[in-house]
Design a protein around this motif. Structure first.
Motif, short mmCIF file in Angstrom:
data_model
loop_
_atom_site.label_atom_id
_atom_site.label_comp_id
_atom_site.label_asym_id
_atom_site.label_seq_id
_atom_site.Cartn_x
_atom_site.Cartn_y
_atom_site.Cartn_z
N TYR A 247 -2.28 9.84 -5.38
CA TYR A 247 -1.56 10.46 -4.28
C TYR A 247 -0.77 9.36 -3.57
O TYR A 247 -1.35 8.41 -3.06
CB TYR A 247 -2.53 11.12 -3.29
CG TYR A 247 -3.29 12.27 -3.91
CD1 TYR A 247 -2.72 13.54 -3.97
CD2 TYR A 247 -4.53 12.07 -4.47
CE1 TYR A 247 -3.39 14.59 -4.58
CE2 TYR A 247 -5.22 13.12 -5.08
CZ TYR A 247 -4.64 14.37 -5.13
OH TYR A 247 -5.31 15.40 -5.74
N THR A 248 0.55 9.51 -3.61
CA THR A 248 1.40 8.57 -2.88
C THR A 248 2.00 9.31 -1.70
O THR A 248 2.16 10.54 -1.73
CB THR A 248 2.50 7.98 -3.79
OG1 THR A 248 3.21 9.04 -4.41
CG2 THR A 248 1.89 7.09 -4.86
N PHE A 249 2.33 8.54 -0.69
CA PHE A 249 2.77 9.14 0.57
C PHE A 249 4.18 8.66 0.88
O PHE A 249 4.42 7.47 1.07
CB PHE A 249 1.80 8.75 1.68
CG PHE A 249 0.38 9.11 1.33
CD1 PHE A 249 -0.07 10.41 1.48
CD2 PHE A 249 -0.48 8.17 0.79
CE1 PHE A 249 -1.35 10.76 1.12
CE2 PHE A 249 -1.77 8.51 0.44
CZ PHE A 249 -2.21 9.81 0.60
N ALA A 250 5.12 9.61 0.90
CA ALA A 250 6.52 9.30 1.15
C ALA A 250 6.90 9.80 2.54
O ALA A 250 6.18 10.59 3.15
CB ALA A 250 7.39 9.96 0.08
N GLY A 251 8.04 9.34 2.98
CA GLY A 251 8.50 9.73 4.31
C GLY A 251 8.13 8.68 5.34
O GLY A 251 7.30 7.80 5.09
N GLU A 252 8.75 8.77 6.48
CA GLU A 252 8.54 7.77 7.54
C GLU A 252 7.09 7.69 7.99
O GLU A 252 6.57 6.63 8.28
CB GLU A 252 9.45 8.11 8.72
CG GLU A 252 9.52 7.01 9.76
CD GLU A 252 10.51 7.35 10.85
OE1 GLU A 252 10.13 7.21 12.03
OE2 GLU A 252 11.65 7.72 10.52
N ARG A 253 6.43 8.81 8.05
CA ARG A 253 5.03 8.87 8.50
C ARG A 253 4.08 9.37 7.41
O ARG A 253 3.02 9.89 7.71
CB ARG A 253 4.92 9.78 9.72
CG ARG A 253 5.55 9.20 10.95
CD ARG A 253 4.52 8.42 11.71
NE ARG A 253 5.10 7.83 12.88
CZ ARG A 253 5.03 6.56 13.15
NH1 ARG A 253 4.44 5.73 12.33
NH2 ARG A 253 5.55 6.08 14.25
N GLY A 254 4.48 9.24 6.14
CA GLY A 254 3.60 9.64 5.05
C GLY A 254 3.37 11.13 4.98
O GLY A 254 2.36 11.58 4.44
N HIS B 94 0.85 -1.20 0.00
CA HIS B 94 0.00 0.00 0.00
C HIS B 94 0.88 1.25 0.00
O HIS B 94 1.63 1.49 0.93
CB HIS B 94 -0.92 0.00 1.22
CG HIS B 94 -1.78 1.22 1.33
ND1 HIS B 94 -2.68 1.58 0.35
CD2 HIS B 94 -1.85 2.18 2.27
CE1 HIS B 94 -3.28 2.70 0.71
NE2 HIS B 94 -2.79 3.07 1.87
N THR B 95 0.78 2.03 -1.08
CA THR B 95 1.62 3.23 -1.19
C THR B 95 0.81 4.52 -1.29
O THR B 95 1.37 5.60 -1.14
CB THR B 95 2.54 3.15 -2.42
OG1 THR B 95 1.73 2.99 -3.59
CG2 THR B 95 3.52 1.99 -2.30
N GLY B 96 -0.49 4.41 -1.58
CA GLY B 96 -1.27 5.63 -1.72
C GLY B 96 -2.69 5.35 -2.17
O GLY B 96 -3.18 4.23 -2.05
N VAL B 97 -3.34 6.38 -2.70
CA VAL B 97 -4.72 6.27 -3.16
C VAL B 97 -4.88 7.00 -4.49
O VAL B 97 -4.09 7.89 -4.82
CB VAL B 97 -5.73 6.84 -2.14
CG1 VAL B 97 -5.73 6.04 -0.85
CG2 VAL B 97 -5.47 8.31 -1.85
N VAL B 98 -5.93 6.62 -5.22
CA VAL B 98 -6.32 7.34 -6.43
C VAL B 98 -7.64 8.04 -6.12
O VAL B 98 -8.58 7.41 -5.66
CB VAL B 98 -6.49 6.39 -7.63
CG1 VAL B 98 -7.06 7.14 -8.83
CG2 VAL B 98 -5.17 5.73 -7.99
N ASP B 99 -7.68 9.33 -6.36
CA ASP B 99 -8.88 10.12 -6.17
C ASP B 99 -9.76 9.96 -7.40
O ASP B 99 -9.36 10.32 -8.51
CB ASP B 99 -8.50 11.59 -5.97
CG ASP B 99 -9.68 12.46 -5.60
OD1 ASP B 99 -10.75 12.32 -6.23
OD2 ASP B 99 -9.52 13.30 -4.69
N LEU B 100 -10.96 9.41 -7.23
CA LEU B 100 -11.85 9.14 -8.35
C LEU B 100 -12.51 10.41 -8.89
O LEU B 100 -12.98 10.41 -10.02
CB LEU B 100 -12.93 8.14 -7.93
CG LEU B 100 -12.44 6.76 -7.53
CD1 LEU B 100 -13.59 5.91 -7.02
CD2 LEU B 100 -11.73 6.08 -8.67
#
Length: 147
Positions: free
Chosen positions: A58-65, A46-52
Motif C-alpha cells: 500500500y503506497t500513499f499518494a497525494g499531499e496528505r497520503g 518512506h512511501t508506504g507499507v506491505v501488509d504481511l
C-alpha cells in the motif's frame, strides 16, 4: 486487562527503526508483539507499507497520503516479507492452537485464519499486532483503522 495494538509512528523521520521498537515491546514490556506490516522505505524514502497478512503493498499518494494505491509486493522486498510473515506466524503459533497446529504441520495459514487468530489473541490480551506508518502524512493510518 485491555486488548491493545501498537502503531509505530514517524517512519518518515530520520533515525526511524521499527525493528528496534518491536524488540523493545518484546523485551522491555514483555509483550508477544509482531509486525503485521513492514515499511516500504524509511526516513525520507518512506512511501508506504506491505501488509504481511494479505501480501499486498500500500503506497500513499497525494499531499496528505489520501490516495491509497494497492499493489504487489516490490521484488526487492519479497525475501524480507516472507521472513517477517514467518515471524508473525511463529508468534501467533505460540499462543493460538489453530495456527500452532498449522505451523507444526508446516502448512501455510490462509488470510482469514490469520485475521481470526490475530483477533482472538488480541482480544485475549495474548498478542499485540504492530502497525506502522506516518500519522502526520496519513501514511498507514487507513490500514490501521481497517486492521
Amino acid at each position: 486487562n485491555v486488548p491493545r495494538l501498537a502503531f509505530i509512528n514517524k517512519l518518515d523521520r530520520q533515525g526511524s527503526n521499527p525493528n528496534k521498537v518491536i524488540n523493545d515491546l518484546r523485551n522491555q514490556l514483555k509483550l508477544n508483539a509482531s509486525a503485521v506490516q513492514i515499511p516500504i522505505g524509511l526516513e525520507d524514502r518512506h512511501t508506504g507499507v506491505v501488509d504481511l497478512i494479505k501480501n499486498k503493498s500500500y503506497t500513499f499518494a497525494g499531499e496528505r497520503g489520501e490516495n491509497v494505491v494497492e499493489g504487489e509486493v516490490p521484488d526487492d522486498m519479497k525475501d524480507l516479507v516472507e521472513e517477517k510473515r514467518m515471524e508473525l506466524i511463529e508468534k501467533l503459533a505460540d499462543v493460538d492452537d489453530e495456527i500452532g497446529e498449522l505451523f507444526l504441520m508446516e502448512e501455510e495459514p490462509t488470510e482469514d485464519q490469520l485475521k481470526e487468530a490475530i483477533r482472538r489473541q488480541t482480544v485475549a490480551c495474548k498478542f499485540v499486532p504492530v502497525f506502522m506508518g506516518s500519522a502526520f502524512k496519513n501514511k498507514g493510518v487507513q490500514a490501521l483503522l481497517d486492521g
